[in-house]
Motif scaffolding. Structure first.
Motif, short mmCIF file in Angstrom:
data_model
loop_
_atom_site.label_atom_id
_atom_site.label_comp_id
_atom_site.label_asym_id
_atom_site.label_seq_id
_atom_site.Cartn_x
_atom_site.Cartn_y
_atom_site.Cartn_z
N ARG A 148 6.50 -40.96 -23.02
CA ARG A 148 5.37 -40.21 -23.52
C ARG A 148 4.17 -41.15 -23.59
NH1 ARG A 148 7.04 -37.22 -28.65
NH2 ARG A 148 9.00 -37.00 -27.54
N PRO A 157 16.59 -36.45 -11.77
CA PRO A 157 16.92 -36.09 -13.14
C PRO A 157 17.13 -37.33 -14.00
CG PRO A 157 18.31 -34.93 -11.58
CD PRO A 157 17.56 -35.95 -10.80
N GLU A 180 18.99 -37.67 -16.39
CA GLU A 180 20.38 -37.83 -16.81
C GLU A 180 21.04 -39.03 -16.12
OE1 GLU A 180 19.08 -34.87 -16.54
OE2 GLU A 180 20.00 -33.47 -17.95
N TYR A 181 20.61 -39.34 -14.89
CA TYR A 181 21.22 -40.47 -14.19
C TYR A 181 20.98 -41.77 -14.94
CZ TYR A 181 21.80 -37.36 -10.21
OH TYR A 181 22.17 -36.34 -9.40
N GLU A 202 20.14 -42.03 -18.06
CA GLU A 202 20.77 -41.95 -19.37
C GLU A 202 22.25 -42.28 -19.25
OE1 GLU A 202 19.68 -38.03 -20.71
OE2 GLU A 202 17.81 -38.79 -21.55
N ALA A 203 22.88 -41.74 -18.19
CA ALA A 203 24.29 -42.06 -17.97
C ALA A 203 24.45 -43.56 -17.78
CB ALA A 203 24.80 -41.30 -16.74
N ALA A 204 23.57 -44.16 -17.01
CA ALA A 204 23.68 -45.60 -16.77
C ALA A 204 23.48 -46.39 -18.04
CB ALA A 204 22.67 -46.03 -15.71
N MET A 205 22.55 -45.95 -18.87
CA MET A 205 22.30 -46.69 -20.12
C MET A 205 23.51 -46.60 -21.04
SD MET A 205 18.31 -46.35 -21.03
CE MET A 205 18.01 -44.62 -20.87
N ILE A 206 24.14 -45.40 -21.04
CA ILE A 206 25.35 -45.27 -21.85
C ILE A 206 26.47 -46.13 -21.27
CG2 ILE A 206 27.16 -43.64 -22.49
CD1 ILE A 206 24.92 -41.57 -22.80
N TYR A 248 24.07 -50.33 -19.23
CA TYR A 248 22.94 -50.96 -18.56
C TYR A 248 21.69 -50.80 -19.42
CZ TYR A 248 25.92 -50.94 -14.42
OH TYR A 248 26.94 -51.14 -13.54
N SER A 249 20.80 -51.78 -19.33
CA SER A 249 19.52 -51.63 -20.02
C SER A 249 18.65 -50.68 -19.20
CB SER A 249 18.83 -52.98 -20.16
OG SER A 249 18.39 -53.41 -18.89
N GLN A 292 17.68 -52.30 -15.91
CA GLN A 292 18.78 -52.35 -14.96
C GLN A 292 19.08 -50.97 -14.41
OE1 GLN A 292 21.30 -54.00 -17.87
NE2 GLN A 292 21.02 -56.13 -17.19
N VAL A 347 19.80 -47.21 -10.38
CA VAL A 347 19.97 -45.77 -10.24
C VAL A 347 18.71 -45.07 -9.74
CG1 VAL A 347 20.55 -43.66 -11.46
CG2 VAL A 347 21.74 -45.77 -12.02
N PHE A 397 28.15 -35.49 -18.96
CA PHE A 397 26.99 -34.62 -19.10
C PHE A 397 27.28 -33.19 -18.68
CE2 PHE A 397 24.96 -38.68 -19.29
CZ PHE A 397 23.86 -38.46 -20.09
N TYR A 403 26.35 -40.28 -9.70
CA TYR A 403 25.26 -40.95 -9.00
C TYR A 403 25.36 -40.59 -7.53
CZ TYR A 403 25.48 -43.62 -13.30
OH TYR A 403 25.52 -43.98 -14.61
N PHE A 426 31.21 -48.01 -11.83
CA PHE A 426 29.85 -48.30 -12.32
C PHE A 426 29.82 -48.80 -13.78
CE2 PHE A 426 25.51 -47.26 -13.65
CZ PHE A 426 24.78 -47.80 -12.60
#
Ligand SMILES: Nc1ncnc2c1ncn2[C@@H]1O[C@H](COP(=O)(O)OP(=O)(O)OP(=O)(O)O)[C@@H](O)[C@H]1O
Ligand SMILES: [Mg+2]
Lengths: 315, 337
Positions: free
Chosen positions: A139, A205, A207-208, A210-214, A217-218, A221, A226, B81, B87, B98
């Motif tokens: 934002r 999206p 979500e990709y 967010e999935a990676a962060m969960i 990954y920072s 990263q 992604v 999700f 991915y 991953f």
């Protein structure tokens, strides 16, 4: 039976061949000037200005020789006193009562174009990708106004701001330097890059990431692992647009560069002056000038095409 | 695996309260299902636990540690999700690997391969490991998505309607599979669904959410037989619970203050009747295959219940209908017991 915008209907044979014919005719029409430049670059100077224009002629490398060399006129006795000609260009030049005295500036100018063109493209795409990602995902206060401001920097014709920039560059010691030109073209291109890439990144999206962060990954990263791989199409398209602008730019180049950092576009017209109307040399310079864009586009063709088939995976 | 505790967690979006002072404890190894209508705040609750949303109030404690201010990567949760699970630029193997390749874990290559192969066998996708994730069917994609959560050993699995886009047969299959895997590894799991069967069959406890509030949490049996209010009562039961005015049907001992009576199939007694004591009529019978729904009208009210296939009731029949231990609700929709 009615068809919707989403239905895929394979066209009939007649409409296919009509469409094919239209595309071929259009391609031929747009290619004629390019073909003419290519032909002219292999003509001798008299052939290049003969009337009616010659389509069939004896090809010669004279244009390319003249492009890369500087020559001086000599007496017949002097030329005869020289040893046997060294290489094809030497031979062609002597036939016109001249000798090669050195290399022309075309090659250094061409290298300047490469360095400035690709340098500014890499920088603009890099900055544009980061900015677009920021606008797309966070934002940002006053995001819409900022985006409009960024776009508005591209609205003025370059020539309108050329004089202030010229004065500014003189003060900063950036006149006629590759760094100055890279910065300038980056500034012009970054607005285009931000707008184009924001569209592409909005389509990915979140979500990709967010999935990676969960997954451990920072955000940074996740961005590299992604988001970037999925944005290659947009990045390739943006890079081509940026390169084409920087490659073809004439107004700034003619004002801000004269020696050291001069690019090919302001240099090519100066060829005409050097000893008569040397159209084949101009055409040769133009032909070589077209090659990098052609190669770059062909190299990125796969990424560009992938955009059509590379959809998001929904569950 | 660990205990997860939400303490008065609140999340607002502008004026809307998506999650409203939710208190919830998921015990270590427990399977909790969240049920609720669309927009109830189910996804937001999961995202809060995962750290993808920051709470406006309250605390989130995982394994005894307050993680309210931790980044998602520091929370050690796994998330499946509702959408966009894989991915697209990676193969099935790479998708599964991953999380293990993340800088947070840095697992050696052979161990990654071993784990991925084990999980791939568990979710039955081992024959497609080299496929691009875009070249899978919906069911296969969902298996991979679940597998990508299972390769890790997180404190809690968060699953957001993971089976909702699959066909009924596949859903039933994966449902059983998932429950088996959960038992096997003793996973702590918070699972969101709209599907009553999933909730009833898989959950240790069901939590009912509406408008961001956790209305009730309890075992499936408790939620079904002992709902605290009309809203909870209406979430479970198929056909849907019938809500009737007191006095419409004969019933012993209606408590004072009862404004609504909730009647499920097991609360309705149907007897074929002689013309004089009939109080209802069978309008039509809906044959669903394994069930027959009886559409009944009584003084203009519509009632739907299950029909005993051997009762010999036909459309147009006059019947006598009475209530047996139905649920009573007061004027605010609260249950009267
Ligand atoms: N990023 C957001 N910005 C604004 N409002 C949001 C945002 N995310 C969720 N909401 C709102 O919060 C409420 C709860 O949303 P949530 O996604 O948690 O619902 P849900 O229970 O998962 O619904 P569904 O069953 O449809 O998935 C909704 O009213 C939604 O509009
Ligand atoms: Mg949801």
């Amino acid at each position: 039976m009615s068809t919707t915008a989403h239905s895929v209907v394979s066209p009939g044979r007649l409409s296919k061949s009509i469409a094919g014919a239209v595309v071929i005719i259009y391609a031929l029409v747009t290619m004629i000037p390019l073909a003419w430049i290519l032909l002219t670059s292999f003509k001798s100077p008299p052939d290049s200005i003969s009337y009616p224009p010659k389509v069939i002629f004896e090809p010669t490398a004279e244009g390319y020789c003249n492009l890369f060399t500087t020559r001086s006129r000599q007496t017949d006795e002097y030329i005869e006193s020289l040893g046997p000609p060294q290489g094809i260009c030497d031979e062609i030049t002597r036939k016109r009562n001249m000798v090669i005295v050195g290399e022309s500036n075309y090659w250094p100018r061409f290298m300047n174009s490469l360095i400035i063109g690709f340098g500014s493209t890499v920088l603009a795409v890099f900055l544009g990708t980061l900015a677009a990602y920021g606008f797309s995902r966070f934002r940002v206060p006053l995001a819409d106004d900022l985006l409009f401001f960024i776009l508005s920097t591209r609205m003025m014709p370059p020539i309108a701001v050329a004089i202030p920039i010229y004065l500014m560059y003189r003060e900063l010691g950036l006149s006629d330097t590759a760094m100055g030109m890279i910065l300038l073209y980056t500034a012009v291109n970054v607005s285009l890059a931000v707008w184009l890439l924001k569209g592409f990144i909005d389509e990915i999206p979140r979500e990709y990431e967010e999935a990676a962060m969960i997954d451990g990954y920072s955000r940074m990263q996740a961005f590299f692992k992604v988001v970037l791989p999925q944005a290659t199409t947009g990045i390739a398209a943006t890079a081509i647009f940026c390169l084409i602008f920087a490659w073809n730019e004439y107004a700034f180049a003619v004002l801000l560069t004269s020696g050291e950092a001069q690019t090919a576009p302001p240099f090519i017209p100066t060829i005409i002056g050097e000893g008569g109307q040397d159209w084949p040399a101009v055409a040769a310079g133009t032909t070589i000038f077209l090659v990098p864009i052609l190669v770059f586009t062909i190299l990125l063709r796969k990424q560009l095409l992938r955009g059509i088939t590379f959809g998001a995976v929904r569950k | 695996m660990a205990e997860v505790r939400l303490e008065s967690v609140t999340r607002r979006f502008g004026d809307a309260v998506a999650v409203d002072h939710v208190d919830l404890v998921i015990a270590d190894g427990e399977f909790v299902v969240l049920l609720g209508p669309t927009g109830a705040g189910k996804t937001t609750t999961l995202r809060l636990i995962a750290g993808l949303e920051k709470p406006d109030g309250g605390r989130i404690v995982i394994g005894g540690e307050d993680v309210s201010d931790c980044a998602p990567s520091e929370r050690d949760v796994a998330f499946v999700f509702q959408q966009y699970s894989l991915y697209p630029h990676l193969t099935v193997f790479e998708n599964l690997a991953f999380p293990l390749k993340s800088p947070a874990r840095r697992m050696p290559k052979d161990e990654i391969a071993a784990r991925v192969n084990k999980v791939a066998a568990m979710v039955r996708i081992d024959h497609k490991l080299a496929n691009r994730s875009t070249a899978l069917s919906g069911g296969e994609m969902q298996r991979v998505a679940i597998g990508r959560a299972l390769v890790r050993d997180p404190s809690i699995f968060l699953m957001d309607e993971p089976l909702s886009s699959l066909d009924a047969k596949l859903r039933a299959e994966l449902r059983v599979e998932l429950k088996r895997i959960q038992n096997e590894i003793g996973a702590t799991l918070l699972y969101v669904t709209h599907d009553q069967v999933e909730a009833m069959t898989m959950a240790d406890r069901i939590g009912i959410l509406a408008e961001g509030k956790l209305l009730q949490i309890g075992t499936p049996r408790e939620i079904y037989t002992d709902p605290v209010n009309l809203h909870v009562a209406a979430r479970l039961g198929h056909p849907h619970i019938n809500l009737l005015k007191p006095g419409l049907l004969p019933c012993e001992s209606v408590p004072g203050g009862a404004r609504t009576i909730g009647a499920r199939t097991e609360h309705l007694e149907i007897r074929p009747s002689a013309k004089n004591d009939a109080n209802a009529r069978v309008d039509w019978i809906e044959h669903l295959g394994d069930q027959n729904h009886l559409h009944i009208s009584s003084e203009g009210e519509k009632i739907i219940t299950l029909a005993d296939p051997y009762a010999g009731i036909n459309p147009g029949d006059a019947i006598s209908l009475s209530l047996k231990n139905p649920l009573f609700f007061d004027e605010n929709g609260h249950r009267i017991t």
